[in-house]
Design a protein around this motif. Sequence first.
Motif, PDB file in Angstrom:
ATOM      1  N   GLU A 166      -7.721   3.470 -30.511  1.00 48.95           N
ATOM      2  CA  GLU A 166      -6.260   3.275 -30.595  1.00 48.95           C
ATOM      3  C   GLU A 166      -5.486   2.513 -29.550  1.00 48.95           C
ATOM      4  O   GLU A 166      -4.687   2.609 -29.122  1.00 48.95           O
ATOM      5  CB  GLU A 166      -5.510   4.460 -30.971  1.00 48.95           C
ATOM      6  CG  GLU A 166      -5.884   5.156 -32.348  1.00 48.95           C
ATOM      7  CD  GLU A 166      -4.921   6.164 -32.688  1.00 48.95           C
ATOM      8  OE1 GLU A 166      -4.676   6.357 -33.995  1.00 48.95           O
ATOM      9  OE2 GLU A 166      -4.402   6.892 -32.075  1.00 48.95           O
ATOM     10  N   ILE A 167      -6.559   1.505 -28.880  1.00 49.68           N
ATOM     11  CA  ILE A 167      -5.892   0.683 -27.820  1.00 49.68           C
ATOM     12  C   ILE A 167      -5.896  -0.789 -28.566  1.00 49.68           C
ATOM     13  O   ILE A 167      -6.894  -1.274 -28.953  1.00 49.68           O
ATOM     14  CB  ILE A 167      -7.238   0.623 -26.676  1.00 49.68           C
ATOM     15  CG1 ILE A 167      -7.226   1.979 -26.198  1.00 49.68           C
ATOM     16  CG2 ILE A 167      -6.856  -0.591 -25.449  1.00 49.68           C
ATOM     17  CD1 ILE A 167      -8.386   2.370 -25.011  1.00 49.68           C
ATOM     18  N   SER A 168      -4.715  -1.545 -28.368  1.00 55.59           N
ATOM     19  CA  SER A 168      -4.499  -2.774 -28.632  1.00 55.59           C
ATOM     20  C   SER A 168      -5.424  -3.584 -27.793  1.00 55.59           C
ATOM     21  O   SER A 168      -5.715  -3.425 -26.614  1.00 55.59           O
ATOM     22  CB  SER A 168      -3.234  -3.184 -28.545  1.00 55.59           C
ATOM     23  OG  SER A 168      -2.227  -2.321 -29.324  1.00 55.59           O
ATOM     24  N   TYR A 169      -6.275  -4.791 -28.354  1.00 58.76           N
ATOM     25  CA  TYR A 169      -7.245  -5.502 -27.900  1.00 58.76           C
ATOM     26  C   TYR A 169      -6.990  -6.775 -28.072  1.00 58.76           C
ATOM     27  O   TYR A 169      -6.545  -7.314 -29.124  1.00 58.76           O
ATOM     28  CB  TYR A 169      -8.424  -5.015 -28.609  1.00 58.76           C
ATOM     29  CG  TYR A 169      -9.997  -5.670 -27.958  1.00 58.76           C
ATOM     30  CD1 TYR A 169     -10.391  -5.114 -26.898  1.00 58.76           C
ATOM     31  CD2 TYR A 169     -10.452  -6.788 -28.509  1.00 58.76           C
ATOM     32  CE1 TYR A 169     -11.728  -5.475 -26.378  1.00 58.76           C
ATOM     33  CE2 TYR A 169     -11.554  -7.341 -28.098  1.00 58.76           C
ATOM     34  CZ  TYR A 169     -12.348  -6.596 -27.102  1.00 58.76           C
ATOM     35  OH  TYR A 169     -13.354  -7.416 -26.372  1.00 58.76           O
ATOM     36  N   ASP A 171      -2.808   0.594 -32.573  1.00 62.62           N
ATOM     37  CA  ASP A 171      -2.537   1.873 -32.094  1.00 62.62           C
ATOM     38  C   ASP A 171      -2.390   3.026 -32.855  1.00 62.62           C
ATOM     39  O   ASP A 171      -1.812   4.135 -32.229  1.00 62.62           O
ATOM     40  CB  ASP A 171      -1.300   1.668 -31.065  1.00 62.62           C
ATOM     41  CG  ASP A 171      -0.155   0.763 -31.873  1.00 62.62           C
ATOM     42  OD1 ASP A 171      -0.459   0.644 -33.134  1.00 62.62           O
ATOM     43  OD2 ASP A 171       0.828   0.256 -31.245  1.00 62.62           O
ATOM     44  N   ARG A 172      -2.448   3.058 -34.040  1.00 62.36           N
ATOM     45  CA  ARG A 172      -2.553   4.256 -35.006  1.00 62.36           C
ATOM     46  C   ARG A 172      -3.720   3.769 -35.921  1.00 62.36           C
ATOM     47  O   ARG A 172      -3.545   4.397 -37.287  1.00 62.36           O
ATOM     48  CB  ARG A 172      -0.912   4.237 -35.788  1.00 62.36           C
ATOM     49  CG  ARG A 172       0.081   3.823 -35.152  1.00 62.36           C
ATOM     50  CD  ARG A 172       0.795   5.216 -34.603  1.00 62.36           C
ATOM     51  NE  ARG A 172       1.057   6.157 -35.450  1.00 62.36           N
ATOM     52  CZ  ARG A 172       1.364   7.222 -34.869  1.00 62.36           C
ATOM     53  NH1 ARG A 172       1.615   7.523 -33.724  1.00 62.36           N
ATOM     54  NH2 ARG A 172       1.474   8.384 -35.730  1.00 62.36           N
ATOM     55  N   ALA A 173      -4.652   3.432 -35.359  1.00 62.52           N
ATOM     56  CA  ALA A 173      -5.955   3.104 -36.484  1.00 62.52           C
ATOM     57  C   ALA A 173      -6.454   4.480 -36.972  1.00 62.52           C
ATOM     58  O   ALA A 173      -7.201   4.383 -38.083  1.00 62.52           O
ATOM     59  CB  ALA A 173      -6.916   2.388 -35.437  1.00 62.52           C
ATOM     60  N   LEU A 174      -6.345   5.526 -36.468  1.00 61.52           N
ATOM     61  CA  LEU A 174      -6.836   6.816 -36.743  1.00 61.52           C
ATOM     62  C   LEU A 174      -5.988   7.595 -37.755  1.00 61.52           C
ATOM     63  O   LEU A 174      -6.270   8.596 -38.132  1.00 61.52           O
ATOM     64  CB  LEU A 174      -7.272   7.524 -35.473  1.00 61.52           C
ATOM     65  CG  LEU A 174      -8.483   7.298 -34.644  1.00 61.52           C
ATOM     66  CD1 LEU A 174      -8.496   8.181 -33.444  1.00 61.52           C
ATOM     67  CD2 LEU A 174      -9.743   6.841 -35.591  1.00 61.52           C
ATOM     68  N   LEU A 187     -14.697  13.836 -28.433  1.00 62.27           N
ATOM     69  CA  LEU A 187     -13.614  13.048 -28.881  1.00 62.27           C
ATOM     70  C   LEU A 187     -12.052  13.349 -28.387  1.00 62.27           C
ATOM     71  O   LEU A 187     -11.027  12.617 -28.832  1.00 62.27           O
ATOM     72  CB  LEU A 187     -13.403  12.970 -30.585  1.00 62.27           C
ATOM     73  CG  LEU A 187     -14.634  12.616 -31.164  1.00 62.27           C
ATOM     74  CD1 LEU A 187     -14.805  12.701 -32.762  1.00 62.27           C
ATOM     75  CD2 LEU A 187     -14.888  11.028 -31.115  1.00 62.27           C
ATOM     76  N   ASP A 188     -12.052  14.303 -27.261  1.00 64.51           N
ATOM     77  CA  ASP A 188     -10.774  14.570 -26.770  1.00 64.51           C
ATOM     78  C   ASP A 188      -9.745  13.581 -26.539  1.00 64.51           C
ATOM     79  O   ASP A 188      -8.758  13.657 -26.837  1.00 64.51           O
ATOM     80  CB  ASP A 188     -10.808  15.929 -25.899  1.00 64.51           C
ATOM     81  CG  ASP A 188     -11.662  15.226 -24.566  1.00 64.51           C
ATOM     82  OD1 ASP A 188     -12.499  14.219 -24.746  1.00 64.51           O
ATOM     83  OD2 ASP A 188     -10.995  15.522 -23.609  1.00 64.51           O
ATOM     84  N   ALA A 189     -10.111  12.295 -25.874  1.00 67.22           N
ATOM     85  CA  ALA A 189      -9.539  11.522 -25.262  1.00 67.22           C
ATOM     86  C   ALA A 189      -9.423  10.248 -26.421  1.00 67.22           C
ATOM     87  O   ALA A 189      -8.091   9.956 -26.789  1.00 67.22           O
ATOM     88  CB  ALA A 189     -10.000  10.689 -24.169  1.00 67.22           C
ATOM     89  N   VAL A 190     -10.426  10.118 -27.194  1.00 66.41           N
ATOM     90  CA  VAL A 190     -10.290   8.784 -28.188  1.00 66.41           C
ATOM     91  C   VAL A 190      -9.580   9.246 -29.346  1.00 66.41           C
ATOM     92  O   VAL A 190      -8.571   8.528 -29.809  1.00 66.41           O
ATOM     93  CB  VAL A 190     -11.769   8.591 -28.632  1.00 66.41           C
ATOM     94  CG1 VAL A 190     -11.645   7.599 -29.747  1.00 66.41           C
ATOM     95  CG2 VAL A 190     -12.500   7.986 -27.311  1.00 66.41           C
ATOM     96  N   ALA A 191      -9.527  10.529 -29.803  1.00 70.36           N
ATOM     97  CA  ALA A 191      -8.902  11.039 -30.964  1.00 70.36           C
ATOM     98  C   ALA A 191      -8.087  12.178 -30.868  1.00 70.36           C
ATOM     99  O   ALA A 191      -7.646  12.739 -31.966  1.00 70.36           O
ATOM    100  CB  ALA A 191     -10.099  11.138 -32.175  1.00 70.36           C
ATOM    101  N   GLY A 192      -7.789  12.461 -29.769  1.00 65.22           N
ATOM    102  CA  GLY A 192      -7.173  13.950 -29.531  1.00 65.22           C
ATOM    103  C   GLY A 192      -5.559  13.752 -30.234  1.00 65.22           C
ATOM    104  O   GLY A 192      -5.240  14.661 -30.550  1.00 65.22           O
ATOM    105  N   ARG A 193      -5.146  12.514 -30.223  1.00 67.57           N
ATOM    106  CA  ARG A 193      -3.637  12.323 -31.008  1.00 67.57           C
ATOM    107  C   ARG A 193      -3.724  13.059 -32.399  1.00 67.57           C
ATOM    108  O   ARG A 193      -2.728  13.608 -32.989  1.00 67.57           O
ATOM    109  CB  ARG A 193      -3.348  10.854 -31.246  1.00 67.57           C
ATOM    110  CG  ARG A 193      -2.087  10.754 -31.690  1.00 67.57           C
ATOM    111  CD  ARG A 193      -1.687   9.320 -31.648  1.00 67.57           C
ATOM    112  NE  ARG A 193      -2.439   8.497 -32.809  1.00 67.57           N
ATOM    113  CZ  ARG A 193      -1.881   8.577 -34.075  1.00 67.57           C
ATOM    114  NH1 ARG A 193      -1.221   9.240 -34.463  1.00 67.57           N
ATOM    115  NH2 ARG A 193      -2.864   7.668 -34.768  1.00 67.57           N
TER     116      ARG A 193
END
Length: 294
Positions: A198-201, A259-262, A281-287
């Motif tokens: 969820e990082i804009s690229y 930024d809301r891909a998940l 996945l705590d950082a990548v998908a923790g949200r």
Amino acid sequence: MARAVLGIMGGSGLYDLPGLEQIEDLTIASPWGLPSAPPRRGRIGTTEIVFMPRHGVGHAIGPSDINYRANIDVMKRAGVTDLVSLSAVGSFREDLPPGLFVLADQFIDRTSRREPSFFGRGCVAHVAFSHPVGPLLQARVAAAAAAEGIDHRTGGTAVCMEGPAFSTLAESLFHKAQGWDLIGMTSMPEAKLAREAEISYAFVGMVTDFDAWHEEVGPVDVAQVIHHLHANADKARRLVARLARDFPAEHEACPVGSDRALDMAIITAPEARDPALLARLDAVAGRVLAPRPA
């Protein structure tokens, strides 16, 4: 709105970022292994920047040996909301010559040796990826290039090959015949992983050569690439400095949802999810994976 943190992934020839102030070399552990180098955090003006050289210190890591998952995971843990990828590329078009910066916004993935996803057995996710580049971030990069007088083009398709050898003539002619614009060795799976995190690229292809198709110039070699790397690296540093100077304090919501891909991507039922994978996945998908308050 989240505070904006600008990440810069430096490609060939871009191993540091002069102009950073309040520098701190971060030590961030990743469950995905070692990143290419410890990220360096600093500021240009009021903008917080996290910089990482994709190929490591001294260009010690080849394109197929980069730990792309660790790199993106560490950037996420460092708070990066917007990531600009700078990469040396070859061109399939006469009107995209060496020295030009091309802000490609589509990718063709022809790699085969790389881990393409943070997700897998025990937690399956399918992110939307039809528009890999965040248009607002790309527009800001284009505006910075224009303000610095850097010759650039916005849009285009970049094919990512495995490497480390350059293309054969047949491969180069095939890729050119498809109507693709650029070729490089590092955009994939970097762009896919940024989307999963969820990082804009945004992607900046710094053209160094014409690959192998150009009859008059001849096939690309390291000497050609190095010839253009130094000038491109200087322009890249100017580009980043201008981008940082005008960057917003708050992250801008991405029109294509990077930024809301998940939000709707994870398909595995909660009771079937692997706790060990969830921990990674705590950082990548923790949200989206964090327990919700009752």
